[in-house]
Design a protein around this motif. Structure first.
Motif, PDB file in Angstrom:
ATOM      1  N   MET A 125     -18.746 -75.015 -44.172  1.00 39.45           N
ATOM      2  CA  MET A 125     -17.869 -73.845 -43.950  1.00 39.45           C
ATOM      3  C   MET A 125     -17.045 -73.562 -45.198  1.00 39.45           C
ATOM      4  O   MET A 125     -16.505 -74.476 -45.826  1.00 39.45           O
ATOM      5  CB  MET A 125     -16.953 -74.108 -42.750  1.00 39.45           C
ATOM      6  N   ASP A 126     -16.971 -72.313 -45.553  1.00 44.12           N
ATOM      7  CA  ASP A 126     -16.210 -71.883 -46.720  1.00 44.12           C
ATOM      8  C   ASP A 126     -14.721 -72.199 -46.504  1.00 44.12           C
ATOM      9  O   ASP A 126     -14.115 -71.757 -45.538  1.00 44.12           O
ATOM     10  CB  ASP A 126     -16.419 -70.355 -46.887  1.00 44.12           C
ATOM     11  N   PRO A 127     -14.117 -73.017 -47.409  1.00 41.28           N
ATOM     12  CA  PRO A 127     -12.713 -73.405 -47.188  1.00 41.28           C
ATOM     13  C   PRO A 127     -11.756 -72.215 -47.196  1.00 41.28           C
ATOM     14  O   PRO A 127     -10.680 -72.261 -46.613  1.00 41.28           O
ATOM     15  CB  PRO A 127     -12.425 -74.348 -48.353  1.00 41.28           C
ATOM     16  N   ARG A 128     -12.203 -71.115 -47.824  1.00 40.02           N
ATOM     17  CA  ARG A 128     -11.329 -69.945 -47.879  1.00 40.02           C
ATOM     18  C   ARG A 128     -11.162 -69.285 -46.511  1.00 40.02           C
ATOM     19  O   ARG A 128     -10.197 -68.578 -46.270  1.00 40.02           O
ATOM     20  CB  ARG A 128     -11.869 -68.943 -48.901  1.00 40.02           C
ATOM     21  N   ILE A 129     -12.130 -69.548 -45.610  1.00 42.00           N
ATOM     22  CA  ILE A 129     -12.010 -68.976 -44.262  1.00 42.00           C
ATOM     23  C   ILE A 129     -10.737 -69.488 -43.590  1.00 42.00           C
ATOM     24  O   ILE A 129     -10.012 -68.740 -42.946  1.00 42.00           O
ATOM     25  CB  ILE A 129     -13.263 -69.306 -43.419  1.00 42.00           C
ATOM     26  N   ASN A 130     -10.454 -70.791 -43.806  1.00 42.56           N
ATOM     27  CA  ASN A 130      -9.232 -71.360 -43.227  1.00 42.56           C
ATOM     28  C   ASN A 130      -7.985 -70.691 -43.761  1.00 42.56           C
ATOM     29  O   ASN A 130      -7.054 -70.412 -43.019  1.00 42.56           O
ATOM     30  CB  ASN A 130      -9.152 -72.862 -43.529  1.00 42.56           C
ATOM     31  N   ILE A 131      -7.967 -70.465 -45.075  1.00 41.96           N
ATOM     32  CA  ILE A 131      -6.794 -69.828 -45.697  1.00 41.96           C
ATOM     33  C   ILE A 131      -6.616 -68.425 -45.124  1.00 41.96           C
ATOM     34  O   ILE A 131      -5.526 -68.025 -44.748  1.00 41.96           O
ATOM     35  CB  ILE A 131      -6.960 -69.770 -47.236  1.00 41.96           C
ATOM     36  N   ILE A 132      -7.738 -67.694 -45.053  1.00 43.13           N
ATOM     37  CA  ILE A 132      -7.666 -66.322 -44.539  1.00 43.13           C
ATOM     38  C   ILE A 132      -7.216 -66.327 -43.081  1.00 43.13           C
ATOM     39  O   ILE A 132      -6.355 -65.542 -42.680  1.00 43.13           O
ATOM     40  CB  ILE A 132      -9.024 -65.609 -44.734  1.00 43.13           C
ATOM     41  N   GLU A 133      -7.752 -67.254 -42.294  1.00 44.40           N
ATOM     42  CA  GLU A 133      -7.330 -67.317 -40.890  1.00 44.40           C
ATOM     43  C   GLU A 133      -5.844 -67.597 -40.756  1.00 44.40           C
ATOM     44  O   GLU A 133      -5.159 -67.029 -39.905  1.00 44.40           O
ATOM     45  CB  GLU A 133      -8.151 -68.368 -40.129  1.00 44.40           C
ATOM     46  N   LYS A 134      -5.347 -68.454 -41.641  1.00 49.53           N
ATOM     47  CA  LYS A 134      -3.912 -68.775 -41.611  1.00 49.53           C
ATOM     48  C   LYS A 134      -3.087 -67.533 -41.965  1.00 49.53           C
ATOM     49  O   LYS A 134      -2.081 -67.237 -41.324  1.00 49.53           O
ATOM     50  CB  LYS A 134      -3.629 -69.919 -42.598  1.00 49.53           C
ATOM     51  N   ARG A 135      -3.547 -66.801 -42.977  1.00 49.01           N
ATOM     52  CA  ARG A 135      -2.842 -65.573 -43.391  1.00 49.01           C
ATOM     53  C   ARG A 135      -2.789 -64.533 -42.276  1.00 49.01           C
ATOM     54  O   ARG A 135      -1.875 -63.729 -42.218  1.00 49.01           O
ATOM     55  CB  ARG A 135      -3.559 -64.923 -44.592  1.00 49.01           C
ATOM     56  N   LEU A 136      -3.807 -64.560 -41.444  1.00 45.64           N
ATOM     57  CA  LEU A 136      -3.910 -63.516 -40.419  1.00 45.64           C
ATOM     58  C   LEU A 136      -3.525 -64.021 -39.030  1.00 45.64           C
ATOM     59  O   LEU A 136      -3.704 -63.336 -38.038  1.00 45.64           O
ATOM     60  CB  LEU A 136      -5.346 -62.964 -40.393  1.00 45.64           C
ATOM     61  N   GLU A 137      -2.936 -65.238 -38.983  1.00 49.39           N
ATOM     62  CA  GLU A 137      -2.740 -65.846 -37.647  1.00 49.39           C
ATOM     63  C   GLU A 137      -1.737 -65.083 -36.791  1.00 49.39           C
ATOM     64  O   GLU A 137      -1.782 -65.154 -35.575  1.00 49.39           O
ATOM     65  CB  GLU A 137      -2.385 -67.340 -37.763  1.00 49.39           C
ATOM     66  N   LYS A 138      -0.827 -64.338 -37.433  1.00 47.45           N
ATOM     67  CA  LYS A 138       0.143 -63.570 -36.638  1.00 47.45           C
ATOM     68  C   LYS A 138      -0.308 -62.131 -36.404  1.00 47.45           C
ATOM     69  O   LYS A 138       0.467 -61.287 -35.960  1.00 47.45           O
ATOM     70  CB  LYS A 138       1.514 -63.593 -37.306  1.00 47.45           C
ATOM     71  N   VAL A 139      -1.550 -61.856 -36.741  1.00 46.01           N
ATOM     72  CA  VAL A 139      -2.102 -60.520 -36.473  1.00 46.01           C
ATOM     73  C   VAL A 139      -2.856 -60.607 -35.149  1.00 46.01           C
ATOM     74  O   VAL A 139      -3.795 -61.390 -35.032  1.00 46.01           O
ATOM     75  CB  VAL A 139      -3.052 -60.066 -37.602  1.00 46.01           C
ATOM     76  N   ASN A 141     -15.174 -61.052 -54.783  1.00 48.15           N
ATOM     77  CA  ASN A 141     -14.052 -61.862 -55.247  1.00 48.15           C
ATOM     78  C   ASN A 141     -12.716 -61.196 -54.984  1.00 48.15           C
ATOM     79  O   ASN A 141     -11.772 -61.844 -54.540  1.00 48.15           O
ATOM     80  CB  ASN A 141     -14.190 -62.173 -56.740  1.00 48.15           C
ATOM     81  N   ILE A 142     -12.634 -59.905 -55.263  1.00 49.25           N
ATOM     82  CA  ILE A 142     -11.368 -59.188 -55.038  1.00 49.25           C
ATOM     83  C   ILE A 142     -11.025 -59.183 -53.549  1.00 49.25           C
ATOM     84  O   ILE A 142      -9.882 -59.381 -53.156  1.00 49.25           O
ATOM     85  CB  ILE A 142     -11.465 -57.743 -55.580  1.00 49.25           C
ATOM     86  N   LEU A 143     -12.051 -58.975 -52.745  1.00 44.75           N
ATOM     87  CA  LEU A 143     -11.855 -58.925 -51.302  1.00 44.75           C
ATOM     88  C   LEU A 143     -11.309 -60.256 -50.781  1.00 44.75           C
ATOM     89  O   LEU A 143     -10.335 -60.298 -50.019  1.00 44.75           O
ATOM     90  CB  LEU A 143     -13.214 -58.636 -50.669  1.00 44.75           C
ATOM     91  N   ILE A 144     -11.938 -61.339 -51.200  1.00 43.47           N
ATOM     92  CA  ILE A 144     -11.500 -62.664 -50.766  1.00 43.47           C
ATOM     93  C   ILE A 144     -10.079 -62.917 -51.257  1.00 43.47           C
ATOM     94  O   ILE A 144      -9.219 -63.405 -50.522  1.00 43.47           O
ATOM     95  CB  ILE A 144     -12.484 -63.746 -51.288  1.00 43.47           C
ATOM     96  N   GLU A 145      -9.826 -62.531 -52.507  1.00 44.57           N
ATOM     97  CA  GLU A 145      -8.497 -62.700 -53.096  1.00 44.57           C
ATOM     98  C   GLU A 145      -7.453 -61.940 -52.271  1.00 44.57           C
ATOM     99  O   GLU A 145      -6.407 -62.493 -51.921  1.00 44.57           O
ATOM    100  CB  GLU A 145      -8.541 -62.159 -54.542  1.00 44.57           C
ATOM    101  N   LEU A 146      -7.748 -60.687 -51.968  1.00 35.40           N
ATOM    102  CA  LEU A 146      -6.777 -59.871 -51.227  1.00 35.40           C
ATOM    103  C   LEU A 146      -6.557 -60.392 -49.810  1.00 35.40           C
ATOM    104  O   LEU A 146      -5.429 -60.442 -49.337  1.00 35.40           O
ATOM    105  CB  LEU A 146      -7.213 -58.401 -51.191  1.00 35.40           C
ATOM    106  N   PHE A 147      -7.640 -60.800 -49.155  1.00 34.23           N
ATOM    107  CA  PHE A 147      -7.470 -61.309 -47.790  1.00 34.23           C
ATOM    108  C   PHE A 147      -6.733 -62.649 -47.774  1.00 34.23           C
ATOM    109  O   PHE A 147      -6.013 -62.937 -46.833  1.00 34.23           O
ATOM    110  CB  PHE A 147      -8.822 -61.458 -47.074  1.00 34.23           C
ATOM    111  N   SER A 148      -6.918 -63.446 -48.823  1.00 35.95           N
ATOM    112  CA  SER A 148      -6.296 -64.769 -48.779  1.00 35.95           C
ATOM    113  C   SER A 148      -4.883 -64.768 -49.367  1.00 35.95           C
ATOM    114  O   SER A 148      -4.179 -65.766 -49.254  1.00 35.95           O
ATOM    115  CB  SER A 148      -7.194 -65.806 -49.463  1.00 35.95           C
ATOM    116  N   THR A 149      -4.454 -63.652 -49.971  1.00 36.96           N
ATOM    117  CA  THR A 149      -3.108 -63.654 -50.559  1.00 36.96           C
ATOM    118  C   THR A 149      -2.157 -62.624 -49.941  1.00 36.96           C
ATOM    119  O   THR A 149      -0.953 -62.733 -50.130  1.00 36.96           O
ATOM    120  CB  THR A 149      -3.166 -63.394 -52.088  1.00 36.96           C
TER     121      THR A 149
END
Lengths: 244, 244
Positions: B1-15, B108-116
């Motif tokens: 599993m892509d580790p960035r998925i976890n970061i993105i999920e955390k960023r979006l957890e209150k959505v 890359n930009i998409l992943i960057e924007l979703f994870s930050t």
């Protein structure tokens, strides 16, 4: 220099002019313009090819009513014959299936198709480009060196802005632009003519918004009778006059 | 599993809900639906974010009349505040310049924007997706795991066919689909309702072809008064009712 450019140039050496029909965004009628332009040139007695390079949403086969997409291989790929056009589309390979191609796959297929398709002798090869500035757009600019761009917009500000971006890119890359067509014109709405001329690009004319086109999809005779096609036929001399 | 998925999920957890507004092809009014949907939800008292992920032809900033796109960084990227919406667009980075991004850059930009991006607490995050099935579409499906798709079509056969492809792909990937909206409806033309229902997908309703929209671009108050926006507001309860 990419060695494949030489192969592609050799494949296209008997094609007099390559016209890449492009747009800033999707849904402006690019595929319709490409298809009807090809048919109009054919009607004027030219030898014409049509290549559907809009891999993300190929639609010229629907517009032309191509029922079976079959290709033959014979020291290369032989284009289909459709209503007198030489015709090639990604759909010949992909079928109607879902085709979630990654950018790199699209580039490879594009290079493969350009370097293997046996267009032979043509007056015009019309390329239905992918909308906007994508990997495939950049590939075609890089690999198909003699292509000239015909850009389709609508009267909408949203379409115009994306067209301006595309025109700036083409200028930067020194790609010749035949001009801009304004499609889906209704009434005396906002015109994009001045903004296009300000960029030093030819404004070729307006094509009407025409509900009859939808009914005529797949029937090339009905299509030729639409107000859209008749207006495009009037503009064609400007498109094919020697590029300044 | 892509580790960035976890970061993105955390960023979006209150959505609470992520609605990806998508289409089979461009030019069907996807960005307009995404923008007006976001404004309508805001009007109903929800906390709403809008993310313009249509990197090839971003247009929500024009629709909303955003004049200056400025972002702040603060342990992440703080979205702009636009008419009460939390707002993020690639244009904040790229400006109005030509942006010939390759597929891998877009990913890359998409992943960057979703994870930050610090969306914080939201009832709805509306994502204006790129048209069709592109690298970016596949990335969002993979990385933003809770996204539900709202698909926009027009009455045109060409748009419908690309929508059917997209729906087949979403089904295959087990991505939830809120339903399909038929935009640019004029008169009693061919309806796509039956074909959508046959695929087991909710048909949410028709939105009128409305010339007033073009004049209202950039003015959210004028936009809210259009027949288009009023009709969309009527359909919103179906979009936000718990997904079956």
């Amino acid at each position: 220099m990419d060695p494949r450019i030489n192969i592609i140039e050799k494949r296209l050496e008997k094609v007099r002019r390559l016209i890449a029909v492009s747009s800033g965004k999707g849904g402006v009628g690019k595929s319709l313009v490409a298809s009807v332009l090809a048919l109009t040139l054919l009607d004027k007695g030219f030898e014409v090819g049509l290549f559907d390079a809009d891999f993300t949403s190929p639609s010229t086969h629907r517009i032309l009513g191509v029922r079976r997409l079959e290709i033959r291989e014979e020291k290369g790929i032989v284009p289909m014959h459709v209503h007198g056009l030489k015709y090639m589309s990604i759909v010949a390979f992909s079928g109607e299936e879902t085709l979630p191609l990654r950018g790199a796959d699209i580039s490879n297929i594009l290079i493969e198709l350009f370097s293997t398709t046996l267009w032979g002798s043509l007056d015009y090869l019309i390329i239905d480009m992918p909308p906007g500035i994508s990997d495939a757009t950049l590939d075609i600019i890089r690999l198909v060196r003699r292509s000239e761009f015909l850009v389709v917009s609508t009267p909408s500000m949203l379409a115009l802005e994306t067209v301006e971006k595309l025109l700036r890119l083409l200028k930067e890359l020194k790609v010749p632009v035949v001009g801009v067509l304004e499609n889906m014109k209704m009434g005396q709405s906002f015109t994009i003519k001045d903004r296009i001329n300000e960029m030093g690009v030819s404004f070729l004319g307006e094509l009407p918004f025409d509900l009859k086109v939808e009914e005529a999809l797949g029937d090339v005779d009905a299509l030729a009778k639409t107000a859209f096609a008749r207006k495009l036929a009037e503009i064609v001399p400007q498109i094919i006059s020697p590029h300044v």
